[in-house]
Scaffold this motif. Structure first.
Motif, short mmCIF file in Angstrom:
data_model
loop_
_atom_site.label_atom_id
_atom_site.label_comp_id
_atom_site.label_asym_id
_atom_site.label_seq_id
_atom_site.Cartn_x
_atom_site.Cartn_y
_atom_site.Cartn_z
N ASP A 97 0.90 -1.29 -0.14
CA ASP A 97 -0.07 0.09 0.18
C ASP A 97 0.96 1.16 -0.09
N VAL A 98 0.89 1.68 -1.28
CA VAL A 98 1.99 2.93 -1.48
C VAL A 98 1.37 4.18 -1.75
N GLU A 99 1.73 5.35 -1.15
CA GLU A 99 1.32 6.66 -1.33
C GLU A 99 2.57 7.55 -1.77
N LEU A 100 2.65 7.85 -3.05
CA LEU A 100 3.67 8.69 -3.51
C LEU A 100 3.81 10.04 -2.82
N VAL A 101 2.82 10.50 -2.54
CA VAL A 101 2.67 11.94 -1.93
C VAL A 101 3.64 12.76 -2.61
N LEU A 102 3.15 13.03 -3.90
CA LEU A 102 3.94 14.03 -4.87
C LEU A 102 3.79 15.43 -4.53
N PRO A 103 4.81 16.06 -4.74
CA PRO A 103 4.88 17.55 -4.31
C PRO A 103 3.96 18.37 -5.19
N ASN A 104 3.34 19.59 -4.63
CA ASN A 104 2.63 20.34 -5.27
C ASN A 104 3.58 21.29 -6.35
N LEU A 105 3.34 20.66 -7.56
CA LEU A 105 4.00 21.37 -8.54
C LEU A 105 3.40 22.60 -9.03
N GLY A 106 2.26 23.04 -8.46
CA GLY A 106 1.71 24.38 -8.85
C GLY A 106 2.66 25.48 -7.89
N ALA A 107 3.35 24.98 -7.12
CA ALA A 107 3.97 26.04 -6.08
C ALA A 107 5.61 26.04 -6.50
N ILE A 108 5.80 25.41 -7.49
CA ILE A 108 7.23 25.56 -7.96
C ILE A 108 7.31 25.97 -9.43
N PRO A 109 8.24 26.53 -9.96
CA PRO A 109 8.47 27.02 -11.25
C PRO A 109 8.47 25.80 -12.14
N VAL A 110 7.81 26.06 -13.25
CA VAL A 110 7.51 25.09 -14.38
C VAL A 110 8.94 24.28 -14.88
N GLU A 111 9.88 25.24 -14.92
CA GLU A 111 11.06 24.87 -15.44
C GLU A 111 11.91 23.84 -14.41
N ASP A 112 11.43 24.03 -13.04
CA ASP A 112 12.14 23.21 -12.01
C ASP A 112 11.41 21.64 -11.82
N VAL A 113 10.19 21.25 -12.53
CA VAL A 113 9.64 20.16 -12.46
C VAL A 113 10.32 19.03 -12.28
N GLY A 114 11.18 18.77 -13.42
CA GLY A 114 11.89 17.44 -13.52
C GLY A 114 12.92 17.40 -12.31
N GLY A 115 13.62 18.42 -11.79
CA GLY A 115 14.54 18.39 -10.86
C GLY A 115 13.80 17.91 -9.42
N VAL A 116 12.50 18.76 -9.32
CA VAL A 116 11.85 18.32 -7.94
C VAL A 116 11.27 16.88 -8.06
N LEU A 117 10.77 16.61 -9.03
CA LEU A 117 10.25 15.11 -9.26
C LEU A 117 11.57 14.03 -9.10
N ILE A 118 12.65 14.17 -9.53
CA ILE A 118 13.69 13.17 -9.41
C ILE A 118 14.17 13.28 -7.93
N GLY A 119 14.33 14.44 -7.26
CA GLY A 119 14.64 14.70 -5.91
C GLY A 119 13.71 13.84 -5.21
N HIS A 120 12.26 14.11 -5.43
CA HIS A 120 11.19 13.33 -4.52
C HIS A 120 11.34 12.09 -4.72
N PHE A 121 11.52 11.53 -5.89
CA PHE A 121 11.68 10.00 -6.13
C PHE A 121 12.90 9.29 -5.42
N LEU A 122 14.00 10.11 -5.43
CA LEU A 122 15.12 9.60 -4.75
C LEU A 122 14.76 9.30 -3.22
N ASP A 123 14.13 10.68 -2.88
CA ASP A 123 13.87 10.51 -1.25
C ASP A 123 12.98 9.16 -0.95
#
Length: 190
Positions: free
Chosen positions: A66-92
């Protein structure tokens, strides 16, 4: 009052011990080779307790993954940072949650695990991709491409432990994967 709380605490402790043992056993042995007896032995309980709380090996597996990825709120970050935020989140997630590692190991060899992995990613990454595109079909393709990067790195870094992937610093992993994930999410379709 204390007496009524004591059985509940024992019940919670037993469930926790079962889930911990099951995560470790499924990760080590895979779904097919893991047995209720081995899980119960690892948890220090009778196998009937596993059945009492989870009904079956399948029920236990469902509880474990039973997994919840709890993805970050991408609306709160600049669009050009989406890739980095997602990879950092998944590494965590991969570094701090053995459930995801178990799900990946089992998902590679068991259809129930693979189905659950598909559900997790479709249910949680697809809505993220839909924020950046017009059609659902385009979002589905983009979500699958993001999953290919995230799951591919997780497989070689945390499950198979390929030296070059495990030797990379977190910053290097983000630097290499973020532009690709960014493109998958936000670039014009080819």
């Amino acid at each position: 009052m204390t007496e009524s709380k004591a059985p509940r605490r024992r019940s919670d402790a037993t469930r926790t011990a079962i889930l911990k043992a099951a995560r470790a056993r499924f990760a080590a042995d895979g779904y097919e080779r893991a047995t209720v007896r081995a899980i119960a032995r690892d948890a220090g309980i009778d196998p009937s307790m596993v059945m009492r709380y989870y009904g079956s090996k399948e029920g236990l597996f469902a509880a474990v993954i039973d997994v919840e990825l709890v993805l970050p709120n991408l609306g709160a970050i600049p669009v050009e940072d989406v890739g980095g935020v997602l990879i950092g989140h998944f590494l965590d997630l991969w570094e701090n949650d053995s459930v995801l590692q178990t799900l990946l190991r089992v998902g590679a060899t068991n259809e129930a695990g693979a189905a659950r992995m598909r559900e997790v990613f479709a249910g949680q990454i697809l809505p993220l991709a839909e924020r950046f595109v017009v059609t659902r079909a385009d979002a589905e393709r983009r979500a699958a491409l993001v999953a290919s990067q995230v799951l591919g790195m997780a497989l070689v870094r945390y499950v198979l432990r390929f030296g070059p992937a495990t030797d990379m610093s977190r910053e290097d992993v983000v630097a290499w994967l973020a532009p690709t994930v960014q493109r998958y999410i936000t670039a014009e379709a080819p």
